[in-house]
Scaffold this motif. Structure first.
Motif, PDB file in Angstrom:
ATOM      1  N   GLY A 198      72.478  69.819-109.708  1.00  0.00           N
ATOM      2  CA  GLY A 198      72.115  68.738-108.734  1.00  0.00           C
ATOM      3  C   GLY A 198      73.141  68.407-107.751  1.00  0.00           C
ATOM      4  N   ALA A 199      73.932  69.227-107.551  1.00  0.00           N
ATOM      5  CA  ALA A 199      75.093  69.116-106.364  1.00  0.00           C
ATOM      6  C   ALA A 199      75.312  70.602-105.728  1.00  0.00           C
ATOM      7  CB  ALA A 199      76.247  68.914-107.173  1.00  0.00           C
ATOM      8  N   LEU A 200      75.692  70.457-104.399  1.00  0.00           N
ATOM      9  CA  LEU A 200      75.999  71.347-103.531  1.00  0.00           C
ATOM     10  C   LEU A 200      77.464  71.501-102.893  1.00  0.00           C
ATOM     11  CD1 LEU A 200      74.726  74.019-101.738  1.00  0.00           C
ATOM     12  CD2 LEU A 200      73.733  72.101-100.452  1.00  0.00           C
ATOM     13  N   VAL A 201      78.179  72.385-103.019  1.00  0.00           N
ATOM     14  CA  VAL A 201      79.528  72.373-102.501  1.00  0.00           C
ATOM     15  C   VAL A 201      79.731  73.206-101.386  1.00  0.00           C
ATOM     16  CG1 VAL A 201      81.953  72.952-102.940  1.00  0.00           C
ATOM     17  CG2 VAL A 201      80.389  72.325-104.762  1.00  0.00           C
ATOM     18  N   ALA A 206      62.525  65.694-105.546  1.00  0.00           N
ATOM     19  CA  ALA A 206      62.526  64.308-105.365  1.00  0.00           C
ATOM     20  C   ALA A 206      61.377  63.736-106.058  1.00  0.00           C
ATOM     21  CB  ALA A 206      62.588  63.684-104.130  1.00  0.00           C
ATOM     22  N   ARG A 207      61.369  62.455-106.483  1.00  0.00           N
ATOM     23  CA  ARG A 207      60.058  61.636-107.063  1.00  0.00           C
ATOM     24  C   ARG A 207      59.765  60.313-106.336  1.00  0.00           C
ATOM     25  NH1 ARG A 207      61.929  61.284-112.062  1.00  0.00           N
ATOM     26  NH2 ARG A 207      61.065  63.016-112.600  1.00  0.00           N
ATOM     27  N   LEU A 208      58.581  60.228-106.058  1.00  0.00           N
ATOM     28  CA  LEU A 208      58.264  58.894-105.246  1.00  0.00           C
ATOM     29  C   LEU A 208      58.336  57.880-106.437  1.00  0.00           C
ATOM     30  CD1 LEU A 208      55.026  59.962-103.255  1.00  0.00           C
ATOM     31  CD2 LEU A 208      57.460  59.646-102.541  1.00  0.00           C
ATOM     32  N   ARG A 209      58.938  56.822-106.082  1.00  0.00           N
ATOM     33  CA  ARG A 209      58.968  55.547-107.065  1.00  0.00           C
ATOM     34  C   ARG A 209      57.947  55.000-107.004  1.00  0.00           C
ATOM     35  NH1 ARG A 209      64.624  54.679-107.876  1.00  0.00           N
ATOM     36  NH2 ARG A 209      65.761  55.456-106.186  1.00  0.00           N
ATOM     37  N   GLU A 210      57.578  54.204-108.468  1.00  0.00           N
ATOM     38  CA  GLU A 210      56.080  53.381-108.461  1.00  0.00           C
ATOM     39  C   GLU A 210      56.099  52.305-107.641  1.00  0.00           C
ATOM     40  OE1 GLU A 210      53.875  54.363-110.345  1.00  0.00           O
ATOM     41  OE2 GLU A 210      54.496  55.882-111.402  1.00  0.00           O
ATOM     42  N   GLN A 232      69.320  57.644 -98.465  1.00  0.00           N
ATOM     43  CA  GLN A 232      68.867  56.520 -99.511  1.00  0.00           C
ATOM     44  C   GLN A 232      67.661  55.897 -98.802  1.00  0.00           C
ATOM     45  OE1 GLN A 232      71.827  53.425-100.158  1.00  0.00           O
ATOM     46  NE2 GLN A 232      70.696  52.715-102.085  1.00  0.00           N
ATOM     47  N   ASP A 233      66.569  55.738 -99.790  1.00  0.00           N
ATOM     48  CA  ASP A 233      65.457  55.149 -99.559  1.00  0.00           C
ATOM     49  C   ASP A 233      64.784  54.400-100.775  1.00  0.00           C
ATOM     50  OD1 ASP A 233      62.153  54.992 -98.810  1.00  0.00           O
ATOM     51  OD2 ASP A 233      63.342  55.073 -97.162  1.00  0.00           O
ATOM     52  N   PRO A 234      64.463  53.086-100.964  1.00  0.00           N
ATOM     53  CA  PRO A 234      63.876  52.463-102.000  1.00  0.00           C
ATOM     54  C   PRO A 234      62.961  53.101-102.515  1.00  0.00           C
ATOM     55  CG  PRO A 234      63.540  51.237-100.189  1.00  0.00           C
ATOM     56  CD  PRO A 234      64.495  52.131 -99.892  1.00  0.00           C
ATOM     57  N   ARG A 235      62.168  54.011-101.570  1.00  0.00           N
ATOM     58  CA  ARG A 235      60.714  54.583-102.233  1.00  0.00           C
ATOM     59  C   ARG A 235      60.759  56.021-102.696  1.00  0.00           C
ATOM     60  NH1 ARG A 235      58.399  53.907 -96.150  1.00  0.00           N
ATOM     61  NH2 ARG A 235      60.506  54.872 -95.641  1.00  0.00           N
ATOM     62  N   ILE A 236      62.160  56.473-102.639  1.00  0.00           N
ATOM     63  CA  ILE A 236      62.049  57.891-103.053  1.00  0.00           C
ATOM     64  C   ILE A 236      63.499  58.162-103.717  1.00  0.00           C
ATOM     65  CG2 ILE A 236      62.404  60.338-102.164  1.00  0.00           C
ATOM     66  CD1 ILE A 236      61.523  59.082 -99.390  1.00  0.00           C
ATOM     67  N   ALA A 271      72.994  64.598-105.540  1.00  0.00           N
ATOM     68  CA  ALA A 271      72.003  63.639-105.896  1.00  0.00           C
ATOM     69  C   ALA A 271      72.639  62.862-107.038  1.00  0.00           C
ATOM     70  CB  ALA A 271      70.763  64.461-106.332  1.00  0.00           C
ATOM     71  N   ARG A 272      72.811  61.141-106.607  1.00  0.00           N
ATOM     72  CA  ARG A 272      73.331  60.345-107.759  1.00  0.00           C
ATOM     73  C   ARG A 272      72.466  59.100-107.506  1.00  0.00           C
ATOM     74  NH1 ARG A 272      75.181  64.536-109.128  1.00  0.00           N
ATOM     75  NH2 ARG A 272      77.377  64.997-109.470  1.00  0.00           N
ATOM     76  N   ASN A 273      71.976  58.807-108.783  1.00  0.00           N
ATOM     77  CA  ASN A 273      71.221  57.501-109.007  1.00  0.00           C
ATOM     78  C   ASN A 273      70.220  57.373-107.480  1.00  0.00           C
ATOM     79  OD1 ASN A 273      72.531  56.618-111.158  1.00  0.00           O
ATOM     80  ND2 ASN A 273      74.257  55.749-109.639  1.00  0.00           N
ATOM     81  N   GLY A 274      69.468  58.599-107.302  1.00  0.00           N
ATOM     82  CA  GLY A 274      68.418  58.749-106.454  1.00  0.00           C
ATOM     83  C   GLY A 274      68.688  58.565-104.966  1.00  0.00           C
TER      84      GLY A 274
END
Length: 221
Positions: free
Chosen positions: A147-150, A217-221, A193-197, A170-173
């Motif tokens: 989940g990371a890129l250097v 990614a995942r769309l949040r409910e 950072q976006d509360p919807r994604i 990617a950490r905690n969305g």
């Protein structure tokens, strides 16, 4: 056949014709509406919207949306809005020939959505990366995984070159940028950072003229 029966048959036939008209007309209207939303951001080549029954389009729902754009430009906030808007469709397949976000140009951008899951790829050429960075900077990915890129970067100032590494993860969305050092997380900057994604992971793979970025990614409910 009685008069009441004839009326029932005519009513049923009329309803069937109306449903057929809706099935043919509503997707076209939805495609025009979506095209109008996308055109301020770039050149739209094609938009296809399918739904059965088409009446669900009246409530902003679709089975499948396919988008092709030659080019587009958007800031991070607008890009997040476009990603969040895909919640209206069960499946989305989008391709953009050239996407400019702030100073960086991404090529051959693809986005796929199935349910609430998003996945995407984008090519960054060496020339585009150099054009998007201040003079004297050189950056390229050196590792990818978990989940990371250097990235390794070199900056030339006053005839001297300084080299260092940074981790995009990617950490905690969120997507964070931090120095690749012990306790570097204390110096992390949030780059997306976006509360919807909810961003799940980022990665990259090399290609002759640059590299291909990948993300899930995942769309949040």
């Amino acid at each position: 056949m009685s008069r009441a029966a004839r009326r029932a048959v005519l009513a049923a036939a009329g309803l069937l014709v109306l449903l057929v008209v809706f099935q043919l007309l509503l997707p076209v209207l939805a495609e025009n509406r979506l095209r109008g939303r996308l055109e301020p951001d770039g050149k739209v080549e094609s938009v296809d919207v399918s739904a059965f029954p088409a009446l669900k389009l009246l409530w902003g729902r679709a089975d499948r949306v396919t988008i092709r754009m030659a080019d587009a430009g958007a800031g991070p906030g607008r890009f997040a809005d476009l990603l969040a808007s895909t919640s209206e469709a069960d499946e989305v397949d989008a391709r953009i020939g050239s996407l400019r976000i702030l100073t960086l140009t991404f090529r051959d951008v693809t986005l796929h959505k199935r349910g609430r899951d998003l996945s995407g790829t984008a090519t960054v050429t060496g020339a585009d990366l150099r054009a998007g960075l201040p003079a004297g900077f050189d950056v390229h990915p050196v590792a990818s995984g978990e989940g990371a890129l250097v990235f390794q970067g070199t900056v030339t100032l006053l005839g001297r070159s300084l080299t260092g590494q940074a981790v995009v993860a990617a950490r905690n969305g969120r997507v964070l940028l931090a120095p690749n050092l012990p306790f570097g997380g204390f110096l992390a900057l949030t780059v997306f950072q976006d509360p919807r994604i909810e961003v799940l992971d980022v990665g990259a793979r090399a290609r002759p003229d640059g590299f291909v970025l990948t993300a899930r990614a995942r769309l949040r409910e």
